[in-house]
Every structure is written in structure tokens, then in C-alpha cells.
Design a protein around this motif. Sequence first.
Motif, PDB file in Angstrom:
ATOM      1  N   ALA A  49       0.837  -1.203   0.000  1.00  0.00           N
ATOM      2  CA  ALA A  49       0.000   0.000   0.000  1.00  0.00           C
ATOM      3  C   ALA A  49       0.872   1.253   0.000  1.00  0.00           C
ATOM      4  O   ALA A  49       0.611   2.207  -0.740  1.00  0.00           O
ATOM      5  N   ILE A  50       1.917   1.245   0.801  1.00  0.00           N
ATOM      6  CA  ILE A  50       2.835   2.386   0.849  1.00  0.00           C
ATOM      7  C   ILE A  50       3.518   2.564  -0.509  1.00  0.00           C
ATOM      8  O   ILE A  50       3.574   3.675  -1.050  1.00  0.00           O
ATOM      9  N   ALA A  51       4.015   1.477  -1.083  1.00  0.00           N
ATOM     10  CA  ALA A  51       4.700   1.546  -2.375  1.00  0.00           C
ATOM     11  C   ALA A  51       3.751   1.990  -3.491  1.00  0.00           C
ATOM     12  O   ALA A  51       4.149   2.760  -4.378  1.00  0.00           O
ATOM     13  N   GLN A  52       2.508   1.531  -3.476  1.00  0.00           N
ATOM     14  CA  GLN A  52       1.538   1.930  -4.500  1.00  0.00           C
ATOM     15  C   GLN A  52       1.260   3.429  -4.463  1.00  0.00           C
ATOM     16  O   GLN A  52       1.228   4.092  -5.490  1.00  0.00           O
ATOM     17  N   VAL A  53       1.054   3.960  -3.279  1.00  0.00           N
ATOM     18  CA  VAL A  53       0.780   5.393  -3.141  1.00  0.00           C
ATOM     19  C   VAL A  53       2.004   6.201  -3.552  1.00  0.00           C
ATOM     20  O   VAL A  53       1.897   7.202  -4.267  1.00  0.00           O
ATOM     21  N   ALA A  54       3.175   5.768  -3.132  1.00  0.00           N
ATOM     22  CA  ALA A  54       4.404   6.468  -3.519  1.00  0.00           C
ATOM     23  C   ALA A  54       4.578   6.444  -5.036  1.00  0.00           C
ATOM     24  O   ALA A  54       4.873   7.477  -5.651  1.00  0.00           O
ATOM     25  N   ASN A  55       4.370   5.291  -5.647  1.00  0.00           N
ATOM     26  CA  ASN A  55       4.508   5.165  -7.091  1.00  0.00           C
ATOM     27  C   ASN A  55       3.491   6.041  -7.831  1.00  0.00           C
ATOM     28  O   ASN A  55       3.837   6.726  -8.792  1.00  0.00           O
ATOM     29  N   ALA A  56       2.252   6.043  -7.369  1.00  0.00           N
ATOM     30  CA  ALA A  56       1.209   6.847  -8.005  1.00  0.00           C
ATOM     31  C   ALA A  56       1.545   8.333  -7.951  1.00  0.00           C
ATOM     32  O   ALA A  56       1.174   9.098  -8.845  1.00  0.00           O
ATOM     33  N   ASN A  57       2.270   8.737  -6.906  1.00  0.00           N
ATOM     34  CA  ASN A  57       2.651  10.137  -6.742  1.00  0.00           C
ATOM     35  C   ASN A  57       4.083  10.415  -7.186  1.00  0.00           C
ATOM     36  O   ASN A  57       4.621  11.485  -6.915  1.00  0.00           O
ATOM     37  N   LYS A  58       4.691   9.410  -7.827  1.00  0.00           N
ATOM     38  CA  LYS A  58       6.058   9.517  -8.335  1.00  0.00           C
ATOM     39  C   LYS A  58       7.062   9.946  -7.251  1.00  0.00           C
ATOM     40  O   LYS A  58       7.924  10.794  -7.463  1.00  0.00           O
ATOM     41  N   VAL A  59       6.892   9.334  -6.085  1.00  0.00           N
ATOM     42  CA  VAL A  59       7.774   9.595  -4.948  1.00  0.00           C
ATOM     43  C   VAL A  59       8.556   8.317  -4.657  1.00  0.00           C
ATOM     44  O   VAL A  59       7.950   7.261  -4.446  1.00  0.00           O
TER      45      VAL A  59
END
Length: 104
Positions: A49-59
Motif C-alpha cells: 500500500a505504501i509503495a503503491q501510493v508512492a509510485n502513483a505520486n512519483k515519490v
Amino acid sequence: KTAVSEAHTKTNVHEGVIATGDTFVSDKNKKNEIRETFNAMAVEMEGCAIAQVANANKVPCIIIRALSDLADGSATKSLEVFETEMAEFSASAIKTLLRHLREV
């Protein structure tokens, strides 16, 4: 891995695949099935979940896990003892990681 190893020499540090999903795994047979299917060293529920949100926000992100047991009934420490030890270790590991990142 180097920064985490430097932070706490008494803690075993491993690098590899961690399977993540929406199911709490405490059954040895299920753990072994996941390990064999995905060549995973561990199973957890939050990292994806953390990685998905980071990826979606290009972080960029990094997930560092502290595993309290082997999901087979062999845990030797109480949750309270583990939490205290890993809180201290995590703080030290993050400080060491940040120091290494500043050097890059």
C-alpha cells in the motif's frame, strides 16, 4: 543494507523479496506456499500500500521491515519487548541511512 547493518550489529539483516497482500499469515503451510510460489523471504501486509501510493505520486520509497516472528508459532519475544527493541533499532537505522544518503 549497509546502513541498516551498521545501525545494529546484533540484528540479522536480509535483503530480498517480501510478499505482500491483504491476508494475515500465521499458518506455516500458507507461509511455505507463498515462499515457494514467489521465492519470498517474508510476508507482510502494509508495504504494498505504501509503495503503491508512492509510485502513483512519483515519490521514491524504501520499505524496511522488522519481523517479529516466523509465522510458525516459534516467536520467542513478547510483542512489548520486540516493539521496544525495534523502535530503538529503527531510529538508529534511519539516522544511519540518512547519513549515508547525505554522503551520496
